[in-house]
Design a protein around this motif. Structure first.
Motif, mmCIF file in Angstrom:
data_model
loop_
_atom_site.group_PDB
_atom_site.id
_atom_site.type_symbol
_atom_site.label_atom_id
_atom_site.label_comp_id
_atom_site.label_asym_id
_atom_site.label_seq_id
_atom_site.Cartn_x
_atom_site.Cartn_y
_atom_site.Cartn_z
ATOM 1 N N MET A 177 0.547 -1.089 0.084
ATOM 2 C CA MET A 177 -0.033 -0.010 0.160
ATOM 3 C C MET A 177 0.746 1.244 -0.208
ATOM 4 O O MET A 177 1.531 1.414 0.951
ATOM 5 C CB MET A 177 -0.737 0.050 1.239
ATOM 6 N N PRO A 178 0.708 2.142 -1.017
ATOM 7 C CA PRO A 178 1.753 3.240 -0.973
ATOM 8 C C PRO A 178 1.341 4.237 0.275
ATOM 9 O O PRO A 178 0.249 4.255 0.858
ATOM 10 C CB PRO A 178 1.182 3.888 -2.262
ATOM 11 N N ILE A 179 2.570 4.596 0.685
ATOM 12 C CA ILE A 179 2.541 5.475 2.091
ATOM 13 C C ILE A 179 1.539 6.801 1.800
ATOM 14 O O ILE A 179 1.199 7.035 2.699
ATOM 15 C CB ILE A 179 3.934 5.835 2.405
ATOM 16 N N GLN A 180 1.565 7.169 0.606
ATOM 17 C CA GLN A 180 0.711 8.515 0.398
ATOM 18 C C GLN A 180 -0.446 8.426 0.824
ATOM 19 O O GLN A 180 -1.168 9.207 1.263
ATOM 20 C CB GLN A 180 1.006 8.908 -0.948
ATOM 21 N N TYR A 181 -1.087 7.082 0.665
ATOM 22 C CA TYR A 181 -2.651 6.968 1.095
ATOM 23 C C TYR A 181 -2.638 7.121 2.363
ATOM 24 O O TYR A 181 -3.533 7.646 3.094
ATOM 25 C CB TYR A 181 -2.961 5.468 0.484
ATOM 26 N N TYR A 182 -1.798 6.520 3.061
ATOM 27 C CA TYR A 182 -1.761 6.537 4.727
ATOM 28 C C TYR A 182 -1.626 8.130 5.254
ATOM 29 O O TYR A 182 -2.269 8.531 6.246
ATOM 30 C CB TYR A 182 -0.659 5.689 5.186
ATOM 31 N N ILE A 183 -0.924 8.710 4.376
ATOM 32 C CA ILE A 183 -0.480 10.181 4.995
ATOM 33 C C ILE A 183 -1.672 10.864 4.580
ATOM 34 O O ILE A 183 -2.226 11.823 5.397
ATOM 35 C CB ILE A 183 0.758 10.626 4.203
ATOM 36 N N TYR A 184 -2.515 10.634 3.466
ATOM 37 C CA TYR A 184 -3.634 11.436 3.290
ATOM 38 C C TYR A 184 -4.763 11.316 4.412
ATOM 39 O O TYR A 184 -5.548 12.212 4.707
ATOM 40 C CB TYR A 184 -4.336 11.236 2.050
ATOM 41 N N LEU A 185 -4.852 10.019 4.505
ATOM 42 C CA LEU A 185 -6.039 9.409 5.546
ATOM 43 C C LEU A 185 -5.665 10.067 6.761
ATOM 44 O O LEU A 185 -6.771 10.601 7.415
ATOM 45 C CB LEU A 185 -5.965 7.849 5.608
ATOM 46 N N CYS A 186 -4.449 10.031 7.251
ATOM 47 C CA CYS A 186 -4.235 10.818 8.530
ATOM 48 C C CYS A 186 -4.472 12.103 8.629
ATOM 49 O O CYS A 186 -4.893 12.687 9.511
ATOM 50 C CB CYS A 186 -2.629 10.168 9.190
ATOM 51 N N LEU A 187 -3.945 12.803 7.476
ATOM 52 C CA LEU A 187 -4.166 14.315 7.433
ATOM 53 C C LEU A 187 -5.738 14.586 7.455
ATOM 54 O O LEU A 187 -6.021 15.517 8.381
ATOM 55 C CB LEU A 187 -3.600 14.754 6.189
ATOM 56 N N ALA A 188 -6.407 13.721 6.723
ATOM 57 C CA ALA A 188 -7.904 13.834 6.960
ATOM 58 C C ALA A 188 -8.547 13.905 8.295
ATOM 59 O O ALA A 188 -9.238 14.489 8.813
ATOM 60 C CB ALA A 188 -8.819 13.014 5.957
ATOM 61 N N LEU A 189 -8.042 12.802 8.875
ATOM 62 C CA LEU A 189 -8.484 12.500 10.475
ATOM 63 C C LEU A 189 -7.929 13.626 11.283
ATOM 64 O O LEU A 189 -8.826 14.124 12.252
ATOM 65 C CB LEU A 189 -7.795 11.404 10.811
ATOM 66 N N PHE A 190 -6.593 13.947 11.153
ATOM 67 C CA PHE A 190 -6.223 15.209 12.002
ATOM 68 C C PHE A 190 -6.855 16.420 11.625
ATOM 69 O O PHE A 190 -7.388 17.010 12.815
ATOM 70 C CB PHE A 190 -4.799 15.306 11.509
ATOM 71 N N SER A 191 -7.320 16.907 10.480
ATOM 72 C CA SER A 191 -7.921 17.780 10.269
ATOM 73 C C SER A 191 -9.416 17.821 10.652
ATOM 74 O O SER A 191 -9.899 18.845 11.204
ATOM 75 C CB SER A 191 -8.164 18.179 8.663
ATOM 76 N N ILE A 192 -10.086 16.838 10.635
ATOM 77 C CA ILE A 192 -11.315 16.558 11.313
ATOM 78 C C ILE A 192 -11.488 16.813 12.791
ATOM 79 O O ILE A 192 -12.067 17.398 13.226
ATOM 80 C CB ILE A 192 -12.039 15.169 11.070
ATOM 81 N N GLY A 193 -10.116 16.495 13.595
ATOM 82 C CA GLY A 193 -10.136 16.828 14.692
ATOM 83 C C GLY A 193 -10.077 18.052 14.884
ATOM 84 O O GLY A 193 -10.564 18.695 15.702
ATOM 85 N N ILE A 194 -9.067 18.888 14.418
ATOM 86 C CA ILE A 194 -8.880 20.243 14.321
ATOM 87 C C ILE A 194 -10.241 21.340 14.151
ATOM 88 O O ILE A 194 -10.501 21.920 15.033
ATOM 89 C CB ILE A 194 -7.807 20.862 13.494
ATOM 90 N N ILE A 195 -11.103 20.827 13.051
ATOM 91 C CA ILE A 195 -11.983 21.307 12.767
ATOM 92 C C ILE A 195 -13.297 21.128 14.106
ATOM 93 O O ILE A 195 -13.972 22.184 14.324
ATOM 94 C CB ILE A 195 -12.854 20.740 11.598
#
Lengths: 111, 167
Positions: A1-19
């Motif tokens: 699984m490309p690492i970019q998929y994990y980075i995007y997923l974690c960025l989305a989760l982190f941003s949801i937490g910030i929002i």
């Protein structure tokens, strides 16, 4: 699984937490959003540890590179558990004094 | 599409959906339950990455202990939908825009990083996540931090009791 998929997923989760921390006024929900951000970071640490392992196993089959990353996740979970117990005690004390969980009441601390 | 990819996208969609529902639902009890679903999805990701120890610890510590603590506190305060404080519309919009800008900046950063283009995270193989390897390193290289966490827990416990006590 490309690492970019994990980075995007974690960025989305982190941003949801910030929002969530920015848009909600209930102090417990804000606290839960901080837990969500912790979990996004944990998942990214595990993904990066497996990324380095994938790079290292090409040279050495029995490599244990990346163990440190997973142990850091373990320690983050330990610290998060201690933080939640103290934080919820503070919230309960706040609720007993103000009868509210609204974070706008927290500006009373300045007086 | 392989089984790993199907599982990855399913778990990702589940995690993002339930994380959004944590924010959207008005009732705090529902928020806690959606957060438990998020933690289970993240545990599924750990299993997919063959980090089995962390998957179990995540379920036991987060979904088990911490979320039950949250539920107890919410039920102790008798919070429900009626007395839930709400920010006004413009404050919410500002929060969503600033969070979205944060994500946009980081996504564009990652897209331009050439180093990350070809790297692959090892799924469903690699033995470093098993408890045998982690336990050996934890009790040899990381034994001092491990012991210090017991002091941390003791101080957290004393702090919680002192603050929760009626004075």
């Amino acid at each position: 699984m490309p690492i970019q998929y994990y980075i995007y997923l974690c960025l989305a989760l982190f941003s949801i937490g910030i929002i969530g921390a920015l848009t909600r006024r209930n102090v417990i929900i804000v606290f839960m959003c901080i837990e969500l951000m912790f979990n996004a970071v944990n998942l990214l640490l595990v993904a990066f540890s497996k990324m380095h392992l994938a790079a290292a196993t090409i040279a050495d089959k029995a490599s244990t590179v990346g163990t440190d990353g997973q142990l850091f996740v373990f320690f983050i979970m330990v610290v998060a558990a201690a933080e939640v117990s103290v934080g919820l005690a503070i919230i309960v004390m706040l609720f007993r004094n103000t009868h509210s969980v609204d974070i706008n009441f927290l500006n009373r601390l300045k007086n | 599409m392989s089984t790993t990819e199907i599982l990855f996208f399913f778990l990702s969609a589940l995690a993002l959906f339930s994380a959004s529902m944590v924010l959207i639902s008005k009732n705090p009890v529902h928020s806690v339950l959606w957060l438990v679903v998020t933690f289970f999805a993240i545990s599924g990701h750990y299993i997919l990455l063959n980090a089995q120890f962390l998957a179990i610890v995540n379920i036991i510590v987060y979904a088990g202990a911490i979320m039950v603590l949250f539920l107890f506190v919410i039920m102790l305060m008798n919070l429900n939908q009626q007395n839930e404080p709400q920010k006004n519309f413009w404050m919410k919009l500002t929060g969503v825009i600033s969070g979205g800008c944060f994500m946009m900046v980081l996504v564009s950063l990652v897209r331009q990083t050439l180093d990350m283009q070809t790297k692959v995270a090892m799924t469903t193989s690699g033995d470093i996540g098993l408890i045998k390897n982690l336990g050996r390193v934890l009790f040899s290289d990381y034994v001092v931090p491990f012991e210090i966490t017991s002091v941390l827990f003791l101080s957290a416990m004393i702090g919680a009791i002192v603050m929760g006590k009626k004075d």
